[in-house]
Design a protein around this motif. Structure first.
Motif, PDB file in Angstrom:
ATOM      1  N   ASN A  24      -0.131  -3.427   4.645  1.00 35.42           N
ATOM      2  CA  ASN A  24      -1.215  -3.520   5.620  1.00 35.42           C
ATOM      3  C   ASN A  24      -1.712  -4.957   5.674  1.00 35.42           C
ATOM      4  O   ASN A  24      -1.771  -5.634   4.646  1.00 35.42           O
ATOM      5  CB  ASN A  24      -2.402  -2.629   5.237  1.00 35.42           C
ATOM      6  CG  ASN A  24      -2.278  -1.224   5.769  1.00 35.42           C
ATOM      7  OD1 ASN A  24      -1.509  -0.964   6.667  1.00 35.42           O
ATOM      8  ND2 ASN A  24      -3.057  -0.318   5.206  1.00 35.42           N
ATOM      9  N   THR A  25      -2.078  -5.407   6.865  1.00 33.83           N
ATOM     10  CA  THR A  25      -2.737  -6.699   7.036  1.00 33.83           C
ATOM     11  C   THR A  25      -4.190  -6.427   7.401  1.00 33.83           C
ATOM     12  O   THR A  25      -4.476  -5.683   8.340  1.00 33.83           O
ATOM     13  CB  THR A  25      -2.046  -7.541   8.117  1.00 33.83           C
ATOM     14  OG1 THR A  25      -0.720  -7.841   7.679  1.00 33.83           O
ATOM     15  CG2 THR A  25      -2.799  -8.841   8.364  1.00 33.83           C
ATOM     16  N   ILE A  26      -5.096  -7.015   6.616  1.00 35.29           N
ATOM     17  CA  ILE A  26      -6.524  -6.816   6.800  1.00 35.29           C
ATOM     18  C   ILE A  26      -7.140  -8.106   7.324  1.00 35.29           C
ATOM     19  O   ILE A  26      -6.992  -9.160   6.701  1.00 35.29           O
ATOM     20  CB  ILE A  26      -7.213  -6.428   5.473  1.00 35.29           C
ATOM     21  CG1 ILE A  26      -6.555  -5.181   4.876  1.00 35.29           C
ATOM     22  CG2 ILE A  26      -8.701  -6.198   5.671  1.00 35.29           C
ATOM     23  CD1 ILE A  26      -5.740  -5.456   3.667  1.00 35.29           C
ATOM     24  N   THR A  27      -7.792  -8.045   8.459  1.00 39.12           N
ATOM     25  CA  THR A  27      -8.541  -9.181   8.975  1.00 39.12           C
ATOM     26  C   THR A  27      -9.893  -9.171   8.275  1.00 39.12           C
ATOM     27  O   THR A  27     -10.632  -8.188   8.365  1.00 39.12           O
ATOM     28  CB  THR A  27      -8.719  -9.087  10.502  1.00 39.12           C
ATOM     29  OG1 THR A  27      -7.421  -9.049  11.106  1.00 39.12           O
ATOM     30  CG2 THR A  27      -9.494 -10.276  11.044  1.00 39.12           C
ATOM     31  N   LEU A  28     -10.184 -10.251   7.566  1.00 39.45           N
ATOM     32  CA  LEU A  28     -11.402 -10.310   6.758  1.00 39.45           C
ATOM     33  C   LEU A  28     -12.596 -10.747   7.599  1.00 39.45           C
ATOM     34  O   LEU A  28     -13.171 -11.812   7.417  1.00 39.45           O
ATOM     35  CB  LEU A  28     -11.180 -11.235   5.555  1.00 39.45           C
ATOM     36  CG  LEU A  28     -10.030 -10.826   4.634  1.00 39.45           C
ATOM     37  CD1 LEU A  28      -9.869 -11.812   3.503  1.00 39.45           C
ATOM     38  CD2 LEU A  28     -10.230  -9.411   4.113  1.00 39.45           C
TER      39      LEU A  28
ATOM     40  N   CYS B 247       0.819  -1.200   0.000  1.00 40.83           N
ATOM     41  CA  CYS B 247       0.000   0.000   0.000  1.00 40.83           C
ATOM     42  C   CYS B 247       0.857   1.255   0.000  1.00 40.83           C
ATOM     43  O   CYS B 247       2.025   1.221   0.396  1.00 40.83           O
ATOM     44  CB  CYS B 247      -0.941   0.014   1.199  1.00 40.83           C
ATOM     45  SG  CYS B 247      -0.090  -0.282   2.748  1.00 40.83           S
ATOM     46  N   ASP B 248       0.262   2.327  -0.425  1.00 47.12           N
ATOM     47  CA  ASP B 248       0.886   3.638  -0.343  1.00 47.12           C
ATOM     48  C   ASP B 248       0.962   3.999   1.142  1.00 47.12           C
ATOM     49  O   ASP B 248      -0.021   3.830   1.869  1.00 47.12           O
ATOM     50  CB  ASP B 248       0.018   4.650  -1.103  1.00 47.12           C
ATOM     51  CG  ASP B 248       0.479   6.059  -0.892  1.00 47.12           C
ATOM     52  OD1 ASP B 248      -0.098   6.753  -0.023  1.00 47.12           O
ATOM     53  OD2 ASP B 248       1.423   6.462  -1.584  1.00 47.12           O
TER      54      ASP B 248
ATOM     55  N   PHE C 124      -3.982   6.114   6.814  1.00 44.91           N
ATOM     56  CA  PHE C 124      -5.369   6.570   6.789  1.00 44.91           C
ATOM     57  C   PHE C 124      -6.334   5.415   7.050  1.00 44.91           C
ATOM     58  O   PHE C 124      -7.209   5.505   7.905  1.00 44.91           O
ATOM     59  CB  PHE C 124      -5.670   7.235   5.436  1.00 44.91           C
ATOM     60  CG  PHE C 124      -7.095   7.660   5.285  1.00 44.91           C
ATOM     61  CD1 PHE C 124      -7.598   8.735   6.011  1.00 44.91           C
ATOM     62  CD2 PHE C 124      -7.940   6.987   4.431  1.00 44.91           C
ATOM     63  CE1 PHE C 124      -8.922   9.135   5.870  1.00 44.91           C
ATOM     64  CE2 PHE C 124      -9.264   7.368   4.289  1.00 44.91           C
ATOM     65  CZ  PHE C 124      -9.754   8.447   5.011  1.00 44.91           C
ATOM     66  N   PHE C 125      -6.160   4.297   6.332  1.00 42.65           N
ATOM     67  CA  PHE C 125      -7.052   3.147   6.511  1.00 42.65           C
ATOM     68  C   PHE C 125      -6.927   2.560   7.913  1.00 42.65           C
ATOM     69  O   PHE C 125      -7.918   2.137   8.504  1.00 42.65           O
ATOM     70  CB  PHE C 125      -6.787   2.080   5.461  1.00 42.65           C
ATOM     71  CG  PHE C 125      -7.144   2.495   4.057  1.00 42.65           C
ATOM     72  CD1 PHE C 125      -8.272   3.251   3.797  1.00 42.65           C
ATOM     73  CD2 PHE C 125      -6.348   2.116   2.994  1.00 42.65           C
ATOM     74  CE1 PHE C 125      -8.605   3.638   2.503  1.00 42.65           C
ATOM     75  CE2 PHE C 125      -6.668   2.494   1.699  1.00 42.65           C
ATOM     76  CZ  PHE C 125      -7.798   3.262   1.443  1.00 42.65           C
TER      77      PHE C 125
ATOM     78  N   PRO D 284      -0.822  -2.600  10.639  1.00 36.18           N
ATOM     79  CA  PRO D 284       0.459  -2.665   9.920  1.00 36.18           C
ATOM     80  C   PRO D 284       0.753  -4.099   9.494  1.00 36.18           C
ATOM     81  O   PRO D 284       0.396  -5.051  10.189  1.00 36.18           O
ATOM     82  CB  PRO D 284       1.472  -2.172  10.956  1.00 36.18           C
ATOM     83  CG  PRO D 284       0.669  -1.330  11.898  1.00 36.18           C
ATOM     84  CD  PRO D 284      -0.684  -1.984  11.958  1.00 36.18           C
ATOM     85  N   GLY D 285       1.399  -4.249   8.355  1.00 34.74           N
ATOM     86  CA  GLY D 285       1.682  -5.568   7.787  1.00 34.74           C
ATOM     87  C   GLY D 285       2.425  -6.483   8.741  1.00 34.74           C
ATOM     88  O   GLY D 285       3.490  -6.133   9.235  1.00 34.74           O
TER      89      GLY D 285
END
Length: 116
Positions: A79-83, A52-53, A59-60, A69-70
């Motif tokens: 970035n790490t996103i928990t789905l 990601c930028d 921001f996200f 953070p990743g």
């Protein structure tokens, strides 16, 4: 989101391939040999790590608790996103596209041309 749906989304990006260099618990999605996504298969709910930028990354993270953070990555650029359903599908798709685009942008010109 199921792993099958997520893999289909990631593999639909131009030139994307799936690999397991870290073992069966982590699916890595690459373009021209460079990673743009990693899925932790041993997590419930699934965790997706995307390039990601740095400004967007912060921001996200400030808006969504499921975006952090990743994990085991450069915290500024991943970035790490928990789905867990808290991040809108539209934003998730945008983040996948941005991750792929950032990696493609960093490829050599000949590699980018091969992708079309």
């Amino acid at each position: 989101m199921t792993y099958e749906a997520l893999a289909e989304l990631l593999l639909s990006r131009k030139g994307a391939v799936e690999d397991y260099p870290f073992g069966p618990q982590a699916a890595v999605f690459k373009v021209a040999g460079k990673m743009f996504a990693l899925v932790a298969l041993d997590e419930t709910p699934l965790r997706l790590t995307l390039k990601c930028d740095p400004v967007e990354a912060d921001f996200f993270r400030s808006i969504y608790g499921a975006i952090r953070p990743g994990y085991h990555m450069n915290k500024q650029h991943w970035n790490t996103i928990t789905l867990d359903g808290s991040v809108p599908q539209e934003l998730l798709l945008r983040m996948v596209n941005a991750s792929h685009a950032l990696v493609v942008k960093g490829l050599r010109r000949t590699e980018r041309e091969q992708l079309g």
